[in-house]
Motif scaffolding. Sequence first.
Motif, PDB file in Angstrom:
ATOM      1  N   LEU A 156       8.501  -4.212  -8.382  1.00 61.49           N
ATOM      2  CA  LEU A 156       7.269  -3.431  -8.498  1.00 61.49           C
ATOM      3  C   LEU A 156       6.874  -2.981  -7.099  1.00 61.49           C
ATOM      4  CD1 LEU A 156       5.141  -2.571 -10.650  1.00 61.49           C
ATOM      5  CD2 LEU A 156       3.765  -4.492  -9.821  1.00 61.49           C
ATOM      6  N   ILE A 157       6.875  -1.684  -6.884  1.00 60.22           N
ATOM      7  CA  ILE A 157       6.587  -1.117  -5.572  1.00 60.22           C
ATOM      8  C   ILE A 157       5.335  -0.256  -5.665  1.00 60.22           C
ATOM      9  CG2 ILE A 157       7.448   0.361  -3.705  1.00 60.22           C
ATOM     10  CD1 ILE A 157       9.067  -2.228  -4.077  1.00 60.22           C
ATOM     11  N   LEU A 158       4.323  -0.597  -4.887  1.00 56.11           N
ATOM     12  CA  LEU A 158       3.106   0.200  -4.811  1.00 56.11           C
ATOM     13  C   LEU A 158       3.439   1.552  -4.194  1.00 56.11           C
ATOM     14  CD1 LEU A 158      -0.060   0.380  -4.934  1.00 56.11           C
ATOM     15  CD2 LEU A 158       0.002  -0.404  -2.553  1.00 56.11           C
ATOM     16  N   ILE A 159       2.954   2.614  -4.794  1.00 55.78           N
ATOM     17  CA  ILE A 159       3.124   3.943  -4.216  1.00 55.78           C
ATOM     18  C   ILE A 159       1.917   4.204  -3.311  1.00 55.78           C
ATOM     19  CG2 ILE A 159       3.309   6.415  -4.688  1.00 55.78           C
ATOM     20  CD1 ILE A 159       4.587   5.603  -7.405  1.00 55.78           C
ATOM     21  N   ASP A 160       2.167   4.124  -2.020  1.00 51.19           N
ATOM     22  CA  ASP A 160       1.126   4.343  -1.003  1.00 51.19           C
ATOM     23  C   ASP A 160       1.803   4.860   0.266  1.00 51.19           C
ATOM     24  OD1 ASP A 160      -1.181   4.410   0.488  1.00 51.19           O
ATOM     25  OD2 ASP A 160      -1.401   2.233   0.641  1.00 51.19           O
ATOM     26  N   ASP A 161       2.476   5.997   0.106  1.00 50.68           N
ATOM     27  CA  ASP A 161       3.258   6.576   1.200  1.00 50.68           C
ATOM     28  C   ASP A 161       2.428   6.836   2.453  1.00 50.68           C
ATOM     29  OD1 ASP A 161       5.366   6.606  -0.616  1.00 50.68           O
ATOM     30  OD2 ASP A 161       4.915   8.646  -1.260  1.00 50.68           O
ATOM     31  N   GLU A 162       1.144   7.111   2.267  1.00 57.31           N
ATOM     32  CA  GLU A 162       0.267   7.408   3.407  1.00 57.31           C
ATOM     33  C   GLU A 162      -0.486   6.173   3.901  1.00 57.31           C
ATOM     34  OE1 GLU A 162      -2.184  10.715   2.300  1.00 57.31           O
ATOM     35  OE2 GLU A 162      -0.457  11.955   1.798  1.00 57.31           O
ATOM     36  N   HIS A 163      -0.187   5.029   3.338  1.00 61.06           N
ATOM     37  CA  HIS A 163      -0.799   3.754   3.736  1.00 61.06           C
ATOM     38  C   HIS A 163      -2.326   3.789   3.663  1.00 61.06           C
ATOM     39  CE1 HIS A 163       3.209   2.635   4.951  1.00 61.06           C
ATOM     40  NE2 HIS A 163       3.276   3.761   5.651  1.00 61.06           N
ATOM     41  N   ARG A 164      -2.832   4.413   2.630  1.00 62.00           N
ATOM     42  CA  ARG A 164      -4.274   4.553   2.467  1.00 62.00           C
ATOM     43  C   ARG A 164      -4.970   3.214   2.240  1.00 62.00           C
ATOM     44  NH1 ARG A 164      -5.045   9.936  -1.260  1.00 62.00           N
ATOM     45  NH2 ARG A 164      -3.903  11.363   0.112  1.00 62.00           N
ATOM     46  N   LEU A 165      -4.328   2.308   1.507  1.00 58.52           N
ATOM     47  CA  LEU A 165      -4.979   1.033   1.205  1.00 58.52           C
ATOM     48  C   LEU A 165      -4.949   0.064   2.371  1.00 58.52           C
ATOM     49  CD1 LEU A 165      -3.891   0.423  -2.475  1.00 58.52           C
ATOM     50  CD2 LEU A 165      -6.075   1.266  -1.610  1.00 58.52           C
ATOM     51  N   SER A 166      -4.105   0.297   3.349  1.00 58.68           N
ATOM     52  CA  SER A 166      -4.023  -0.627   4.473  1.00 58.68           C
ATOM     53  C   SER A 166      -4.885  -0.194   5.665  1.00 58.68           C
ATOM     54  CB  SER A 166      -2.567  -0.784   4.936  1.00 58.68           C
ATOM     55  OG  SER A 166      -2.064   0.459   5.394  1.00 58.68           O
ATOM     56  N   ARG A 167      -5.506   0.956   5.539  1.00 60.81           N
ATOM     57  CA  ARG A 167      -6.362   1.428   6.626  1.00 60.81           C
ATOM     58  C   ARG A 167      -7.664   0.648   6.649  1.00 60.81           C
ATOM     59  NH1 ARG A 167      -5.532   7.862   5.764  1.00 60.81           N
ATOM     60  NH2 ARG A 167      -3.362   7.915   6.435  1.00 60.81           N
ATOM     61  N   SER A 168      -8.196   0.417   7.823  1.00 61.54           N
ATOM     62  CA  SER A 168      -9.477  -0.270   7.949  1.00 61.54           C
ATOM     63  C   SER A 168     -10.595   0.623   7.446  1.00 61.54           C
ATOM     64  CB  SER A 168      -9.756  -0.642   9.418  1.00 61.54           C
ATOM     65  OG  SER A 168      -8.780  -1.509   9.877  1.00 61.54           O
TER      66      SER A 168
END
Length: 169
Positions: A156-168
């Motif tokens: 199961l791979i999260l689709i977050d190519d722009e790393h939106r969820l890891s941004r502060s």
Amino acid sequence: MPVSFRGKLYRALNPVYAREPLSGRGAELYGGRFNPKGVPALYASLSVMTALREANQVGNLQPTTLVSYDAEIERVLDSRDAGELATYGMDTPALAAATWRDEMKTRGIARTQEFARQAMADGYHALLVRSFAAGASDDDFNLVLWQWAGVAPAKLILIDDEHRLSRSP
């Protein structure tokens, strides 16, 4: 007989859990129809609209974070297989029973949670099951994952190519 699932999955998350879309923590804390308390699970849907219905079953639409995944899940129990359900003493009306929360309160575990526990013990990674959320049709399905990782057999791979969820924030 286990089946495989390959494709996109969707979850509509409470924003409290949005930065941990792979944790299964909410289901672990509170229990769900197909996982007892203390057992993490990811409740994902095969369509965006089903995911929104699942996450907002009571009252008005609440703030929601929508995420998607690429999934390759082996050993899926397909609830459309009446014979397979029968081996667990289940059928579709029992899966859909609205009393599962009451059973959790009075017995400590719901019948659907016991069923899930048995399926997990038999090595199933997930359950393909119709959505029972208000407004769902017979074509709206969820995949409840009990095991998942970044690799096979429950990839199961999260689709977050722009790393939106890891941004502060």
